[in-house]
Design an enzyme around this catalytic site. Structure first.
Site, PDB file in Angstrom:
ATOM      1  CE  LYS A 201      -5.537   4.134   1.937  1.00  0.00           C
ATOM      2  NZ  LYS A 201      -4.637   5.253   2.148  1.00  0.00           N
TER       3      LYS A 201
ATOM      4  CG  PHE B 125       0.060  -6.116   4.485  1.00  0.00           C
ATOM      5  CD1 PHE B 125      -1.210  -5.229   4.878  1.00  0.00           C
ATOM      6  CD2 PHE B 125      -0.801  -7.230   3.915  1.00  0.00           C
ATOM      7  CE1 PHE B 125      -1.941  -5.611   5.388  1.00  0.00           C
ATOM      8  CE2 PHE B 125      -1.655  -7.022   4.080  1.00  0.00           C
ATOM      9  CZ  PHE B 125      -2.845  -6.541   4.381  1.00  0.00           C
TER      10      PHE B 125
ATOM     11  CG  HIS C 239      -2.172   4.343   5.255  1.00  0.00           C
ATOM     12  ND1 HIS C 239      -1.632   4.474   3.472  1.00  0.00           N
ATOM     13  CD2 HIS C 239      -2.631   2.862   5.408  1.00  0.00           C
ATOM     14  CE1 HIS C 239      -2.053   2.829   3.573  1.00  0.00           C
ATOM     15  NE2 HIS C 239      -2.378   2.051   4.586  1.00  0.00           N
TER      16      HIS C 239
ATOM     17  CD  GLU D 145      -2.104   7.364   8.873  1.00  0.00           C
ATOM     18  OE1 GLU D 145      -1.430   8.562   7.792  1.00  0.00           O
ATOM     19  OE2 GLU D 145      -3.018   7.002   8.889  1.00  0.00           O
TER      20      GLU D 145
ATOM     21  CG  HIS E 260      -6.591   1.213   0.986  1.00  0.00           C
ATOM     22  ND1 HIS E 260      -5.203   1.023   0.407  1.00  0.00           N
ATOM     23  CD2 HIS E 260      -5.612   0.130   2.552  1.00  0.00           C
ATOM     24  CE1 HIS E 260      -4.705   1.145   0.715  1.00  0.00           C
ATOM     25  NE2 HIS E 260      -4.327   0.639   1.894  1.00  0.00           N
TER      26      HIS E 260
ATOM     27  CB  CYS F  62      -0.909  -0.507   1.437  1.00  0.00           C
ATOM     28  SG  CYS F  62      -1.628  -1.741   1.208  1.00  0.00           S
TER      29      CYS F  62
END
Length: 411
Positions: A334, A398, A302, A313, A339, A163
């Site tokens: 998002k 990830f 994010h 975050e 996403h 991502c």
């Protein structure tokens, strides 16, 4: 002497529109690109919603015969790149082709092609597998096809950092120009992950929201968030060395000034406690930009709408900014786009530069119930006018990949 780098073109294919202008208009209006899962049978999955691209026709960009040799993620990438280069009014010819590069990544690549061809292989044997199977599937084919269609012969690379892919790609392309290895770069990410195995895998590791309501499934920073909504598309920018842009009278959206990239060395899917890797990525980007934390007015988060990401975050932003964390604005687009995995950073970079250029902050939609762990200013439920001068865009992937890019109003 580091060269200055500016953004001169933008192109997007997203769940909110098939170009950057429509996508941005819908983001500012707080519209959702999330809807019922239609590409697959929702009865077979715990996730019932997705952020699908709608009404996109690759034949507006590429002939049908050639399009059939590309996976869907490459369709999105080629279209977005063509739009970005057209927007930049950048002419690529024999005089400059070797100075214009492409750096476009994908988190998963051609998984749809892989699934379809594996089915052919199982039923009919290897002789019936398409000769284009491998070049359709591999993630670098988006960047390869873009260079072929646009004639860009400079640095040609593909990042695969889950991502964080789109943000890493733009950051790495920025560095190519900054050190003098290209005068312009076409950079970003593309993804088409709404496939049987991809959705099955994300359902199996409980990353996706199981909320069946398209209006509230993606709800970053909300107490009742329960996972991300899978999306698809591409976001591509044209980065250009400042003097080169000025010499041809290019339109400048913003200046890209900093890039931070780190690894968690912690876990394959979970972020490091407290968002420690994100802390370092933001600090590096701010330092690289020659700024101090107090200079940052806005962060495109994010903000995936997963329990851990949004909490960590938020903690990371507090760690980096101290008291200033409560003065800056932060939002997760998002909430509307879903996403886009490897394409997220590309689309969110576009939102970041448009926020700077137009002085308006995109909102975090679907925010209803405050979470005590998430107590910053998330620009909730409607866009807000703001005179901002410097912004960050965060992407966390990830594998523990963290990437942050910093943009400044061009002056």
């Amino acid at each position: 002497m580091k060269k200055r780098v500016v953004v001169t073109g933008i192109g997007a294919v997203s769940p909110l529109g098939n170009d950057a202008a429509a996508t941005w208009k819908n983001v500012l209006a707080g519209k959702s690109g999330v809807g019922p899962l239609t590409r697959l049978n929702p009865d077979e999955y715990s996730a019932k919603v997705a952020a699908e691209v709608k009404g996109f026709d690759i034949e507006n960009y590429v002939e049908r015969k050639e399009a059939r040799k590309m996976d869907r993620f490459t369709h999105y990438a080629v279209a977005a790149a063509m739009m970005a280069v057209k927007d930049a009014e950048l002419k690529i010819d024999d005089s400059n082709a070797d100075q214009i590069g492409v750096w476009v990544g994908s988190g998963i690549g051609g998984l749809e092609t892989f699934e379809n061809q594996f089915e052919v292989f199982q039923k009919r044997g290897y002789r019936r597998v398409s000769p284009f199977f491998v070049p359709m599937m591999i993630p670098d084919m988006a960047t390869g096809q873009i260079s072929i269609y646009l004639g860009a012969k400079g640095v040609n690379s593909c990042t695969v950092t889950a991502c964080a892919t789109g943000t890493n790609s733009i950051g790495d392309a920025f560095k190519v120009i900054q050190r003098g290895d290209a005068t312009a770069m076409i950079a970003g990410g593309a993804e088409a992950p709404i496939t049987r195995m991809s959705v099955a895998g994300f359902c199996a590791n409980t990353a996706l929201s199981t909320n069946p309501d398209p209006e509230t499934a993606s709800r970053p920073f909300d107490l009742n968030r329960d996972g991300f909504v899978i999306g698809e598309g591409a976001g591509i920018v044209v980065l250009e060395e400042l003097e080169h842009a000025l010499s041809r009278g290019a339109h400048i959206y913003a200046e890209i000034v900093g890039y931070g990239s780190t690894g968690d060395a912690h876990h394959i899917t979970a972020p490091a406690p407290g968002g420690e890797g994100g802390v370092r990525a933001m600090k590096i980007a701010i330092q690289d930009a020659g700024l101090v934390p107090e200079d940052i007015d806005y962060i495109n988060a994010h903000g995936t709408s997963t329990p851990y990401n949004d909490k960590y975050e938020t903690m990371a932003v507090k760690e980096v900014f101290g008291d200033h964390a409560y003065k800056l604005a932060m939002s997760s687009t998002k909430s509307m786009t879903g996403h886009l995995l490897g394409a997220a950073g590309g689309v969110e970079a576009i939102f970041s530069v448009l926020a700077l250029k137009e002085g308006i902050l995109p909102p975090t939609m679907n925010y209803e119930t405050p979470d005590p762990d998430c107590d910053l200013d998330y620009v909730v439920n409607e866009a807000r006018k703001a005179d901002i001068k410097a912004v960050l865009s965060n992407s966390l992937g990830f594998g523990g990949h963290n990437a942050t890019i910093a943009f400044k109003k061009y002056e």
